[in-house]
Design a protein around this motif. Structure first.
Motif, PDB file in Angstrom:
ATOM      1  N   THR A  32      21.630  73.683  50.155  1.00 55.04           N
ATOM      2  CA  THR A  32      21.390  71.919  49.969  1.00 55.04           C
ATOM      3  C   THR A  32      21.042  71.271  51.408  1.00 55.04           C
ATOM      4  O   THR A  32      21.400  71.699  52.338  1.00 55.04           O
ATOM      5  CB  THR A  32      22.573  71.168  49.128  1.00 55.04           C
ATOM      6  OG1 THR A  32      23.788  71.403  50.287  1.00 55.04           O
ATOM      7  CG2 THR A  32      22.794  72.343  48.107  1.00 55.04           C
ATOM      8  N   ARG A  33      20.435  70.241  51.225  1.00 49.59           N
ATOM      9  CA  ARG A  33      20.384  69.155  52.667  1.00 49.59           C
ATOM     10  C   ARG A  33      21.570  68.596  53.055  1.00 49.59           C
ATOM     11  O   ARG A  33      21.610  68.950  54.496  1.00 49.59           O
ATOM     12  CB  ARG A  33      19.068  68.292  52.253  1.00 49.59           C
ATOM     13  CG  ARG A  33      18.612  67.484  53.292  1.00 49.59           C
ATOM     14  CD  ARG A  33      17.643  66.389  53.067  1.00 49.59           C
ATOM     15  NE  ARG A  33      17.337  65.814  54.167  1.00 49.59           N
ATOM     16  CZ  ARG A  33      17.840  64.523  54.448  1.00 49.59           C
ATOM     17  NH1 ARG A  33      18.731  64.024  54.027  1.00 49.59           N
ATOM     18  NH2 ARG A  33      17.441  64.102  55.483  1.00 49.59           N
ATOM     19  N   ARG A  34      22.336  68.259  52.284  1.00 51.11           N
ATOM     20  CA  ARG A  34      23.797  67.790  52.674  1.00 51.11           C
ATOM     21  C   ARG A  34      24.479  68.737  53.412  1.00 51.11           C
ATOM     22  O   ARG A  34      25.051  68.698  54.654  1.00 51.11           O
ATOM     23  CB  ARG A  34      24.473  67.438  51.664  1.00 51.11           C
ATOM     24  CG  ARG A  34      26.007  66.749  51.885  1.00 51.11           C
ATOM     25  CD  ARG A  34      26.661  66.232  50.611  1.00 51.11           C
ATOM     26  NE  ARG A  34      27.953  65.556  51.088  1.00 51.11           N
ATOM     27  CZ  ARG A  34      28.500  65.037  50.413  1.00 51.11           C
ATOM     28  NH1 ARG A  34      28.281  64.795  48.877  1.00 51.11           N
ATOM     29  NH2 ARG A  34      30.026  64.480  50.539  1.00 51.11           N
TER      30      ARG A  34
ATOM     31  N   ARG B 286      23.173  71.576  54.938  1.00 53.60           N
ATOM     32  CA  ARG B 286      22.634  71.971  56.246  1.00 53.60           C
ATOM     33  C   ARG B 286      23.010  70.786  57.462  1.00 53.60           C
ATOM     34  O   ARG B 286      22.978  71.020  58.516  1.00 53.60           O
ATOM     35  CB  ARG B 286      21.138  72.031  56.103  1.00 53.60           C
ATOM     36  CG  ARG B 286      20.719  73.548  55.263  1.00 53.60           C
ATOM     37  CD  ARG B 286      19.382  73.883  55.335  1.00 53.60           C
ATOM     38  NE  ARG B 286      18.488  72.766  54.469  1.00 53.60           N
ATOM     39  CZ  ARG B 286      18.414  72.643  53.433  1.00 53.60           C
ATOM     40  NH1 ARG B 286      18.771  73.747  52.732  1.00 53.60           N
ATOM     41  NH2 ARG B 286      17.617  72.030  52.427  1.00 53.60           N
ATOM     42  N   MET B 287      23.119  69.502  56.827  1.00 56.31           N
ATOM     43  CA  MET B 287      23.304  68.295  57.852  1.00 56.31           C
ATOM     44  C   MET B 287      24.596  68.490  58.198  1.00 56.31           C
ATOM     45  O   MET B 287      24.979  68.290  59.367  1.00 56.31           O
ATOM     46  CB  MET B 287      23.078  67.075  57.001  1.00 56.31           C
ATOM     47  CG  MET B 287      21.731  66.760  56.689  1.00 56.31           C
ATOM     48  SD  MET B 287      21.643  64.946  55.940  1.00 56.31           S
ATOM     49  CE  MET B 287      22.098  64.044  57.207  1.00 56.31           C
TER      50      MET B 287
ATOM     51  N   SER C  19      18.872  66.961  60.666  1.00 58.71           N
ATOM     52  CA  SER C  19      17.793  66.530  59.689  1.00 58.71           C
ATOM     53  C   SER C  19      17.697  67.029  58.345  1.00 58.71           C
ATOM     54  O   SER C  19      16.900  66.676  57.467  1.00 58.71           O
ATOM     55  CB  SER C  19      16.574  67.337  60.207  1.00 58.71           C
ATOM     56  OG  SER C  19      16.674  68.927  60.399  1.00 58.71           O
ATOM     57  N   GLY C  20      18.820  67.868  58.046  1.00 55.84           N
ATOM     58  CA  GLY C  20      19.094  68.499  56.792  1.00 55.84           C
ATOM     59  C   GLY C  20      18.056  69.767  56.568  1.00 55.84           C
ATOM     60  O   GLY C  20      17.861  70.322  55.322  1.00 55.84           O
ATOM     61  N   GLU C  21      17.195  70.042  57.604  1.00 57.54           N
ATOM     62  CA  GLU C  21      16.185  71.237  57.556  1.00 57.54           C
ATOM     63  C   GLU C  21      16.758  72.418  58.487  1.00 57.54           C
ATOM     64  O   GLU C  21      17.175  72.438  59.408  1.00 57.54           O
ATOM     65  CB  GLU C  21      14.858  70.790  58.092  1.00 57.54           C
ATOM     66  CG  GLU C  21      14.184  69.676  57.288  1.00 57.54           C
ATOM     67  CD  GLU C  21      13.862  69.908  55.909  1.00 57.54           C
ATOM     68  OE1 GLU C  21      13.688  71.131  55.639  1.00 57.54           O
ATOM     69  OE2 GLU C  21      13.630  68.846  54.947  1.00 57.54           O
ATOM     70  N   TRP C  22      16.608  73.806  57.736  1.00 66.81           N
ATOM     71  CA  TRP C  22      16.941  74.855  58.522  1.00 66.81           C
ATOM     72  C   TRP C  22      15.829  75.117  59.424  1.00 66.81           C
ATOM     73  O   TRP C  22      15.042  75.940  59.043  1.00 66.81           O
ATOM     74  CB  TRP C  22      17.207  76.028  57.532  1.00 66.81           C
ATOM     75  CG  TRP C  22      17.921  77.085  58.225  1.00 66.81           C
ATOM     76  CD1 TRP C  22      17.477  77.944  59.005  1.00 66.81           C
ATOM     77  CD2 TRP C  22      19.197  77.235  58.291  1.00 66.81           C
ATOM     78  NE1 TRP C  22      18.306  78.751  59.749  1.00 66.81           N
ATOM     79  CE2 TRP C  22      19.458  78.511  58.967  1.00 66.81           C
ATOM     80  CE3 TRP C  22      20.367  76.949  57.574  1.00 66.81           C
ATOM     81  CZ2 TRP C  22      20.903  79.050  59.274  1.00 66.81           C
ATOM     82  CZ3 TRP C  22      21.550  77.257  57.783  1.00 66.81           C
ATOM     83  CH2 TRP C  22      21.867  78.333  58.505  1.00 66.81           C
TER      84      TRP C  22
END
Length: 352
Positions: free
Chosen positions: A288-290, A292-293, A310-313
């Motif tokens: 999830t983006r959360r 990863r953040m 950024s929430g991106e891997w």
């Protein structure tokens, strides 16, 4: 269990430009799909794309990257200092642009032929030579992608060691799966002369004891007997630290499950203090983006990630993890494992 090698003498290359990660154009009877990947380990990225799209069990075992032109120093891409004495070396990036036909949500050719054609197209561009081996099991089919040849230190293509093809013997007795894996990796180190360590573990590990052993069978057969088709593995070669192999154990992707129309009632009470989050749940949060953040925030607090999460891997996240692992004497893989999760404190939080 039936195991067969699939090798083809012919090579078919589809022409045409490809942009983006996934593409499709509809014809009269079939859909043209594309796999478009770039960066380090493009064959692994393509294997991951096929796993996710069709929920198939494809394993990956890569070659030794020892030729100077096949390696690059990626320390310069980091924001902030690299730990003293640490030089981040990784396989040089490459690209794969691969097209195939799909009908009714499935490839028109069988999976072994599809994978082999992808591997041969990559080899035709000067990449390492891989083979795909099809294994029939009680619950389905597994495909093993294994490196055959890659450039040696002089630049000539040389045969690659079959690390997981080495027979192991472990007397059958009551032990945990973790103990079995530890003994298996020790035997691989002894028999091949290469360090083999355990990296990311997404799949379940049974900490209870059971009658486990291996009677002089290849290591990959022992892994299948231990976990079945529900697990796949990536055996990655790490050029740093003397050149070790890192065995990552991953869940085989599964189709999305329908929502439960009768969800369980909420608990009457809810814990308020910090609790322990199982590593498997942490790994799920990373989808999830959360999640990863949160990982990027932890890395930033430790001084290994700069800028707003950024929430991106992305590459900055992977390299931040590598720097954190190097500074904490952990295997430098750029991926989350149990020790890295614990060191970062991702397994401590408010219960959900």
């Amino acid at each position: 269990m039936r195991l067969s090698n699939v090798m083809f003498g012919s090579l078919l290359i589809l022409s045409g430009s490809v942009t983006g990660t996934a593409h499709q154009s509809t014809g009269e009877a079939a859909t043209v799909r594309a796999i478009d990947v770039s960066g380090a380990r493009p064959v692994l990225r393509a294997v991951e794309a096929l796993r996710e799209r069709y929920q198939v069990a494809i394993t990956y075992e890569e070659p030794r990257y020892v030729y100077a032109q096949d390696l690059e120093d990626i320390s310069y891409i980091h924001k902030g200092p690299v730990p003293s004495g640490v030089k981040l070396i990784a396989p040089r990036g490459g690209t794969i642009h691969f097209r195939y036909a799909e009908m009714n949500g499935k490839p028109q050719e069988d999976m072994a032929s599809l994978i082999q054609r992808l591997l041969m197209e990559h080899a035709a561009q000067g990449g390492p030579l891989f083979d795909v081996r099809e294994r029939t099991m009680p619950k389905g089919i597994q495909w093993n992608v294994v490196a055959l040849k890659a450039r040696g230190s002089s630049g000539d293509f040389v045969d690659q060691p079959d690390i997981l093809g080495v027979p192991i013997f472990i007397p059958k007795e009551r032990r945990t799966e973790a103990e079995f894996l530890k003994e298996m990796l020790q035997q691989l180190r002894t028999e091949t002369g290469y360090p083999v360590v355990l990296g990311t573990v997404e799949t379940r590990i049974n900490w209870g004891t059971a009658e486990l052993g291996a009677d002089n069978v290849p290591a990959r057969d022992a892994l299948v007997s231990l976990f079945g088709r529900e697990m796949v593995w990536d055996l990655n070669y790490d050029p740093e630290g003397g050149g070790k192999y890192v065995l990552n154990l991953l869940w085989t992707p599964r189709p999305p499950q329908p929502l439960n129309p009768f969800p369980p009632p909420p608990a009457l009470t809810r814990p308020t203090g910090p609790g322990h989050i199982p590593p498997g749940a942490v790994l799920h949060q990373m989808t999830t983006r959360r999640g990863r953040m949160e990982l990027q925030s932890k890395l930033a607090q430790a001084g290994y990630y700069t800028g707003a999460p950024s929430g991106e891997w992305d590459g900055a996240t992977t390299e931040g993890l590598k720097k954190f692992q190097a500074a904490n004497n952990l295997p430098v893989t750029g991926r989350l494992d149990f020790e890295t999760i614990h060191k970062l404190g991702l397994d401590v939080g408010q219960p959900q």
